[in-house]
Design a protein around this motif. Structure first.
Motif, mmCIF file in Angstrom:
data_model
loop_
_atom_site.group_PDB
_atom_site.id
_atom_site.type_symbol
_atom_site.label_atom_id
_atom_site.label_comp_id
_atom_site.label_asym_id
_atom_site.label_seq_id
_atom_site.Cartn_x
_atom_site.Cartn_y
_atom_site.Cartn_z
ATOM 1 N N GLU A 100 30.819 -4.347 101.890
ATOM 2 C CA GLU A 100 30.558 -5.528 100.779
ATOM 3 C C GLU A 100 29.562 -4.242 100.158
ATOM 4 O O GLU A 100 29.483 -3.258 100.647
ATOM 5 C CB GLU A 100 29.417 -6.339 101.511
ATOM 6 C CG GLU A 100 30.590 -7.803 102.203
ATOM 7 C CD GLU A 100 29.362 -8.164 102.976
ATOM 8 O OE1 GLU A 100 27.709 -8.289 102.788
ATOM 9 O OE2 GLU A 100 30.031 -9.416 103.614
ATOM 10 N N THR A 101 29.094 -4.683 98.688
ATOM 11 C CA THR A 101 28.278 -3.815 97.908
ATOM 12 C C THR A 101 26.889 -4.610 97.747
ATOM 13 O O THR A 101 26.490 -5.918 98.012
ATOM 14 C CB THR A 101 28.973 -3.806 96.877
ATOM 15 O OG1 THR A 101 29.262 -4.739 96.358
ATOM 16 C CG2 THR A 101 30.233 -3.461 96.575
ATOM 17 N N ASP A 102 26.266 -3.548 97.600
ATOM 18 C CA ASP A 102 24.784 -4.716 97.109
ATOM 19 C C ASP A 102 24.712 -4.161 95.767
ATOM 20 O O ASP A 102 24.474 -3.841 95.264
ATOM 21 C CB ASP A 102 23.731 -3.323 97.731
ATOM 22 C CG ASP A 102 23.699 -2.918 99.340
ATOM 23 O OD1 ASP A 102 24.117 -4.125 100.172
ATOM 24 O OD2 ASP A 102 23.076 -2.084 99.709
ATOM 25 N N MET A 132 18.200 -7.291 81.088
ATOM 26 C CA MET A 132 18.620 -7.597 82.069
ATOM 27 C C MET A 132 19.468 -6.475 82.714
ATOM 28 O O MET A 132 20.419 -5.750 81.841
ATOM 29 C CB MET A 132 19.813 -8.470 82.475
ATOM 30 C CG MET A 132 20.370 -9.083 83.530
ATOM 31 S SD MET A 132 21.640 -10.416 83.490
ATOM 32 C CE MET A 132 23.118 -8.920 83.160
ATOM 33 N N THR A 133 18.520 -5.937 84.029
ATOM 34 C CA THR A 133 19.682 -5.122 84.408
ATOM 35 C C THR A 133 20.429 -5.209 85.552
ATOM 36 O O THR A 133 19.749 -6.056 86.584
ATOM 37 C CB THR A 133 18.735 -3.404 84.867
ATOM 38 O OG1 THR A 133 17.679 -3.690 83.426
ATOM 39 C CG2 THR A 133 19.066 -2.582 85.299
ATOM 40 N N MET A 134 21.269 -4.930 86.333
ATOM 41 C CA MET A 134 22.322 -4.773 87.244
ATOM 42 C C MET A 134 22.461 -3.997 87.792
ATOM 43 O O MET A 134 23.368 -2.599 87.063
ATOM 44 C CB MET A 134 23.800 -6.085 86.810
ATOM 45 C CG MET A 134 23.914 -6.243 87.775
ATOM 46 S SD MET A 134 25.668 -5.072 88.515
ATOM 47 C CE MET A 134 26.811 -5.165 88.116
ATOM 48 N N LEU A 135 22.311 -3.193 88.715
ATOM 49 C CA LEU A 135 22.646 -2.314 89.672
ATOM 50 C C LEU A 135 23.790 -3.089 90.907
ATOM 51 O O LEU A 135 23.102 -3.082 91.743
ATOM 52 C CB LEU A 135 21.210 -1.494 90.419
ATOM 53 C CG LEU A 135 21.691 -0.001 91.084
ATOM 54 C CD1 LEU A 135 22.262 0.985 90.698
ATOM 55 C CD2 LEU A 135 20.069 0.533 91.241
ATOM 56 N N GLN A 136 24.902 -1.848 90.752
ATOM 57 C CA GLN A 136 26.066 -2.102 92.448
ATOM 58 C C GLN A 136 26.022 -0.712 92.527
ATOM 59 O O GLN A 136 26.397 0.020 92.343
ATOM 60 C CB GLN A 136 26.973 -3.242 91.049
ATOM 61 C CG GLN A 136 27.742 -3.208 92.990
ATOM 62 C CD GLN A 136 29.142 -4.225 92.431
ATOM 63 O OE1 GLN A 136 29.061 -4.327 91.113
ATOM 64 N NE2 GLN A 136 29.584 -5.002 92.982
ATOM 65 N N LYS A 137 26.547 -1.236 94.252
ATOM 66 C CA LYS A 137 26.121 0.249 95.023
ATOM 67 C C LYS A 137 26.470 -0.104 95.829
ATOM 68 O O LYS A 137 27.080 -0.733 96.945
ATOM 69 C CB LYS A 137 24.607 0.934 95.133
ATOM 70 C CG LYS A 137 24.040 0.105 95.608
ATOM 71 C CD LYS A 137 22.542 0.890 95.593
ATOM 72 C CE LYS A 137 21.215 0.151 96.397
ATOM 73 N NZ LYS A 137 20.131 0.568 95.996
ATOM 74 N N VAL A 138 26.855 1.073 96.907
ATOM 75 C CA VAL A 138 27.279 1.209 98.332
ATOM 76 C C VAL A 138 29.120 0.783 98.417
ATOM 77 O O VAL A 138 29.788 -0.458 98.954
ATOM 78 C CB VAL A 138 26.478 0.554 99.398
ATOM 79 C CG1 VAL A 138 27.516 0.725 101.077
ATOM 80 C CG2 VAL A 138 25.394 0.244 99.205
ATOM 81 N N PHE A 139 29.856 1.667 97.474
ATOM 82 C CA PHE A 139 31.474 1.224 97.424
ATOM 83 C C PHE A 139 32.391 2.299 98.433
ATOM 84 O O PHE A 139 32.106 2.702 98.744
ATOM 85 C CB PHE A 139 31.490 1.327 95.489
ATOM 86 C CG PHE A 139 31.045 1.002 94.868
ATOM 87 C CD1 PHE A 139 31.844 -0.114 94.546
ATOM 88 C CD2 PHE A 139 30.167 1.523 93.882
ATOM 89 C CE1 PHE A 139 31.159 -0.945 93.663
ATOM 90 C CE2 PHE A 139 29.976 0.716 93.070
ATOM 91 C CZ PHE A 139 30.186 -0.550 92.201
ATOM 92 N N ALA A 140 33.254 1.864 98.809
ATOM 93 C CA ALA A 140 34.132 1.981 99.988
ATOM 94 C C ALA A 140 34.769 3.666 99.588
ATOM 95 O O ALA A 140 34.743 4.311 99.907
ATOM 96 C CB ALA A 140 35.014 0.941 99.882
ATOM 97 N N ASP A 141 34.697 3.136 98.205
ATOM 98 C CA ASP A 141 35.859 4.583 97.885
ATOM 99 C C ASP A 141 35.970 4.155 95.970
ATOM 100 O O ASP A 141 35.033 3.719 95.401
ATOM 101 C CB ASP A 141 37.273 4.409 98.058
ATOM 102 C CG ASP A 141 38.535 3.412 97.530
ATOM 103 O OD1 ASP A 141 37.914 3.193 96.280
ATOM 104 O OD2 ASP A 141 38.624 2.739 98.843
ATOM 105 N N PRO A 142 35.810 5.844 95.726
ATOM 106 C CA PRO A 142 35.534 5.801 93.733
ATOM 107 C C PRO A 142 36.852 4.785 92.603
ATOM 108 O O PRO A 142 36.402 4.391 91.915
ATOM 109 C CB PRO A 142 36.097 7.483 93.767
ATOM 110 C CG PRO A 142 35.909 7.986 94.726
ATOM 111 C CD PRO A 142 36.252 6.774 96.149
#
Length: 55
Positions: free
Chosen positions: A6-8, A22-32
């Motif tokens: 899961e990502t944030d 609108m701003t969207m930030l997604q983080k904490v990925f498993a890998d590149p």
């Protein structure tokens, strides 16, 4: 692909002159590779949204 990872995601809306930012930030990925795939998917979705809003 690890479908269990899961990502944030954080979405914010800010009033600006003549509209809303609108701003969207997604983080904490498993890998590149997952980062790249999500970037491609979101870019496509936001391009579609922009075309819809501007039509």
């Amino acid at each position: 692909m690890d479908s269990g990872h899961e990502t944030d995601v954080e979405v914010t809306f800010e009033p600006i002159k003549d509209g809303t930012r609108m701003t969207m930030l997604q983080k904490v990925f498993a890998d590149p590779e997952q980062t790249k795939n999500h970037n491609h998917g979101w870019s496509s979705s936001f391009n579609d949204l922009q075309r819809f809003v501007e039509s």
